[in-house]
Write a protein that holds these residues in place. Structure first.
Motif, PDB file in Angstrom:
ATOM      1  N   GLU A 419     -18.357  -1.689  -5.347  1.00 32.10           N
ATOM      2  CA  GLU A 419     -17.341  -2.479  -4.653  1.00 32.10           C
ATOM      3  C   GLU A 419     -17.081  -3.781  -5.405  1.00 32.10           C
ATOM      4  N   CYS A 450      -7.510  -4.073   1.607  1.00 31.99           N
ATOM      5  CA  CYS A 450      -7.116  -2.774   1.055  1.00 31.99           C
ATOM      6  C   CYS A 450      -5.680  -2.483   1.487  1.00 31.99           C
ATOM      7  N   GLN A 455      -6.678   5.259   0.987  1.00 28.04           N
ATOM      8  CA  GLN A 455      -8.000   4.629   0.986  1.00 28.04           C
ATOM      9  C   GLN A 455      -8.173   3.744   2.213  1.00 28.04           C
ATOM     10  N   LYS A 456      -7.100   3.110   2.645  1.00 36.19           N
ATOM     11  CA  LYS A 456      -7.164   2.248   3.838  1.00 36.19           C
ATOM     12  C   LYS A 456      -7.525   3.062   5.074  1.00 36.19           C
ATOM     13  N   ARG A 459     -11.288   3.630   4.986  1.00 37.04           N
ATOM     14  CA  ARG A 459     -12.039   2.402   5.278  1.00 37.04           C
ATOM     15  C   ARG A 459     -11.878   1.999   6.750  1.00 37.04           C
ATOM     16  N   CYS A 484      -8.998  -2.828   7.853  1.00 36.22           N
ATOM     17  CA  CYS A 484      -8.738  -3.535   6.596  1.00 36.22           C
ATOM     18  C   CYS A 484      -7.572  -4.502   6.760  1.00 36.22           C
ATOM     19  N   TYR A 488      -4.455  -8.640  -2.218  1.00 38.98           N
ATOM     20  CA  TYR A 488      -4.755  -8.161  -3.561  1.00 38.98           C
ATOM     21  C   TYR A 488      -4.998  -9.367  -4.456  1.00 38.98           C
ATOM     22  N   ASN A 497      -4.409  -1.493  -4.340  1.00 45.79           N
ATOM     23  CA  ASN A 497      -5.734  -2.074  -4.134  1.00 45.79           C
ATOM     24  C   ASN A 497      -6.566  -1.158  -3.241  1.00 45.79           C
ATOM     25  N   THR A 498      -7.613  -0.554  -3.822  1.00 42.92           N
ATOM     26  CA  THR A 498      -8.447   0.384  -3.061  1.00 42.92           C
ATOM     27  C   THR A 498      -9.574  -0.304  -2.306  1.00 42.92           C
ATOM     28  N   GLY A 499      -9.767  -1.590  -2.533  1.00 43.54           N
ATOM     29  CA  GLY A 499     -10.777  -2.289  -1.748  1.00 43.54           C
ATOM     30  C   GLY A 499     -11.366  -3.501  -2.441  1.00 43.54           C
TER      31      GLY A 499
END
Length: 698
Positions: A419, A450, A455-456, A459, A484, A488, A497-499
């Motif tokens: 991460e 995110c 991906q969001k 999460r 989330c 970014y 932005n994946t995280g």
């Protein structure tokens, strides 16, 4: 004599040639328009990189034009076959009067050449003028300066169009000669008395097949929307595609027997006016065109999906480009470079870490720039932050108790990815510069940023219970929110932005955890020309800064607003142009096939309309019946194609997650409806008028 006869035949059969002529003209015009872009770009004031993108698009359109030419060639042969069949009785009379097959072939040859020349001239004239609007469209898409706009005629596109269509016409001539040589006099004279062999289908089997088709299509729809996570490989995606094709064919195979059984039960509708006649006509058409209707439906589906998805992609990219490029420059470099580390330096050149590079990796970017001769006055609004990471906090650790369930659904994710961690004060500095949301944290809280949709969702699933606790450098932190938040740190073409984990400033992040230095800044100029000059310092191989960095074996990578926008606009434009090109060709082919089939049937069924008149139907009622018949004939494949598209477009948007957004589908769908309405509607109207003329009482 033969030439005069050809001219007379053309005048007499002008209305019969309308669809054929319309198809040729549209094909020539579109072919010229899309192949004349190389001449149009000369007037555009664009950067060198954009000019390279336009050249790439031109090359791609050149290859696609070969495919388009094949499609149009097959379509022209199909359309020409309609005209030949329409005139069988006429050819039979010629042969009865002593004319040989070679002379008949010459007549057809002259007519083909004349129609080809006329349609080529008209198509080129339309294409030349329409291409001027194409210039404006290209300029708008590439955000080019049109101050040098002038009327442009592309000699190369004209020659290419003439050559391609000349080859098509030669193929048609050979086809005509071969077709005429096989005719027998008795068959020509009795052609109008022959009907297609229509097999009566068992209504129960039709109903069962129809229900089976609905089940197959329903399952395929569910796979591409509700179970899309399982479609991870090409062979798995192929399965619902094949089911869609099989389901479509099954629908059209069973539709005629299925619908007629239902409507016959509704006595008030079935026996009202000419409904019975219209239904029987439609039933016969669909019954004898199962494969053709299926292909047309799938082509319309491809047209709708390609146009809507590509336009949505472009709209999303344009909107997000503005949002995701708030400053002029992002620079980043690896912090704490390992002793043995193969990396890619400026412009992708392979370099191996040196003692100088290892030493430089421990200092901020601003110091590196100063040490390598950059006058920092060329930049303003400079913000630099540090990004941390540790193998003790990976995606697997973040998902916690949900890891097993999520991995089962999404086995291909890289759960060992560390991460990215950023201190809250650092993030707020760069967020303030970007003009995006800033956040606050208590000493025992963290926030996940995110904005990449897929991906969001994962999460958010891990955060929704509110008990997702992370262990960061020996201390427990709880999530401040149950979802989330958007944000970014690096510019991008879209929300990718994946995280990022935001932590309090007192979080004990060590020097060894430093992963990256990130700098954001604006160019110290308010003019476009000034910004472009500063841009060269960071992208030109000959600039002093680039040469010094490479000489010292140092690696500072980055992205500028100008380069991001140019590359992204180019990609979106290429996709859009190719989609429009193919979409319109598929639409023309589908419409032309339907139109020609309807005109053929109107000619064959002329006697049936005569019978309607004899039993008391007036012209208004007959024309209304014809209109409804053609409307249903054009509407059935379009309706099923639209249903396919509803799910197909959703699948395409999901696959392009992060590139295209569902919120941009509405304007794209409206634009697609307008394009289809104009072309499909033109063919529908031409078909109705042509059919009405054919069945008109003489």
């Amino acid at each position: 004599m033969l030439f005069k006869l050809s001219i007379r035949n053309m005048k007499k059969s002008f209305k019969d040639y309308a669809i054929y002529f319309l198809t040729l003209v549209l094909g020539v015009a579109i072919f010229y328009m899309f192949n004349s872009i190389d001449s149009q770009q000369a007037m555009l004031e664009v950067s060198q990189s954009t000019r390279e993108i336009i050249k790439l698009m031109i090359n791609m359109l050149g290859y696609i034009s070969v495919f388009v030419a094949v499609v149009l060639g097959l379509l022209i042969v199909y359309a020409n076959n309609f005209l030949i069949n329409r005139r069988k009785k006429e050819f039979g009379i010629y042969m009865t009067l002593g004319m040989g097959k070679r002379q008949i072939s010459k007549i057809i040859l002259m007519e083909t050449i004349l129609v080809g020349i006329i349609s080529l001239i008209v198509g080129l004239i339309i294409g030349v003028f329409a291409s001027q609007f194409m210039s404006i469209l290209v300029a708008k898409m590439f955000e080019a300066d049109m101050s040098k706009f002038q009327f442009v005629f592309s000699k190369d596109a004209c020659i290419k169009t003439c050559i391609y269509f000349a080859v098509m016409y030669v193929a048609v001539m050979f086809f005509n000669t071969f077709t005429v040589s096989r005719y027998k006099l008795i068959n020509l004279l009795n052609a109008s008395k022959k009907n297609e062999n229509v097999k009566i289908k068992n209504p129960i089997i039709c109903i069962l097949v129809f229900l089976g088709a609905v089940v197959i299509l329903g399952y395929a729809y569910w796979k591409v929307t509700g179970d899309v996570s399982s479609l991870t490989t090409a062979d798995k995606i192929l399965a619902p595609i094949l089911m869609g094709i099989v389901g479509t064919v099954a629908v059209f195979w069973s539709l005629s027997g299925f619908i007629i059984q239902i409507v016959q039960k509704m006595k008030n509708i079935y026996f009202k006016n000419t409904n019975m006649f219209v239904l029987r006509q439609i039933n016969n058409k669909i019954n004898t065109m199962v494969i053709s209707m299926s292909v047309i439906c799938l082509m319309l589906f491809m047209t709708i999906s390609i146009l809507s998805s590509s336009l949505a992609l472009r709209n999303t990219m344009q909107r997000e480009l503005i949002e995701m490029t708030p400053v002029d420059l992002n620079l980043y470099k690896t912090a704490n470079l390992p002793e043995k580390y193969l990396q890619y330096g400026t412009y992708g050149k392979e370099i191996t870490s040196t003692p100088e590079a290892m030493s430089d990796s421990k200092i901020p970017i601003v110091e590196t720039l100063k040490n390598n001769g950059l006058d920092m006055n060329v930049l303003k609004d400079i913000v630099e932050i540090t990004v941390y990471s540790t193998d003790d906090l990976t995606w697997k650790d973040f998902f916690g108790d949900k890891y097993i369930d999520i991995k089962t659904k999404y086995p291909n994710l890289l759960y060992s990815t560390a991460e990215q961690i950023v201190k809250i004060s650092d993030y707020n500095k760069i967020a303030k510069l970007y003009g995006i949301n800033q956040y606050e944290l208590n000493n025992d809280e963290y926030i996940v940023l995110c904005d990449f949709d897929s991906q969001k969702e994962l999460r958010d699933e891990a955060l929704k219970d509110g008990n997702n606790v992370l262990n960061i450098v020996g201390k427990q932190y709880k999530s401040k929110y149950n979802e989330c938040k958007t944000g970014y740190i690096q510019m991008s073409t879209n929300h990718t932005n994946t995280g990022i984990i935001l932590v309090p400033d007192d979080c004990n992040l060590t020097e060894s955890m430093k992963e990256q230095y990130l700098l954001a800044a604006n160019y110290n100029s308010d003019t476009k020309e000034g910004k472009e000059e500063i841009e060269k310092i960071f992208v030109d191989n000959n600039s002093e800064l680039i040469q010094n960095l490479e000489k010292n074996g140092l690696n500072i990578d980055g992205r500028s607003k100008i380069s991001i926008m140019e590359s992204s606009i180019g990609l979106a434009t290429i996709v859009t142009f190719i989609a429009i090109y193919l979409g319109i060709i598929f639409l023309i082919a589908s419409s032309a096939i339907l139109a020609l089939k309807q005109l053929t049937d109107s000619s064959d069924n002329k006697q049936r309309y005569t019978i309607l008149r004899k039993i008391g139907c007036d012209e208004k009622m007959i024309n209304k019946a014809l209109f409804r018949q053609i409307g249903i004939f054009f509407g059935v494949p379009l309706v099923l194609a639209i249903i396919h598209s509803v799910f197909g477009i959703q699948f395409a948007i999901t696959i392009m997650s992060g590139l295209a957004s569902k919120k941009d589908l509405l304007p794209s769908a409206i634009a697609t409806v307008i394009i289809i309405g104009i072309i499909y509607g033109a063919y529908f109207l031409a078909t109705y008028l042509g059919s009405r003329n054919i069945i008109k009482e003489e």
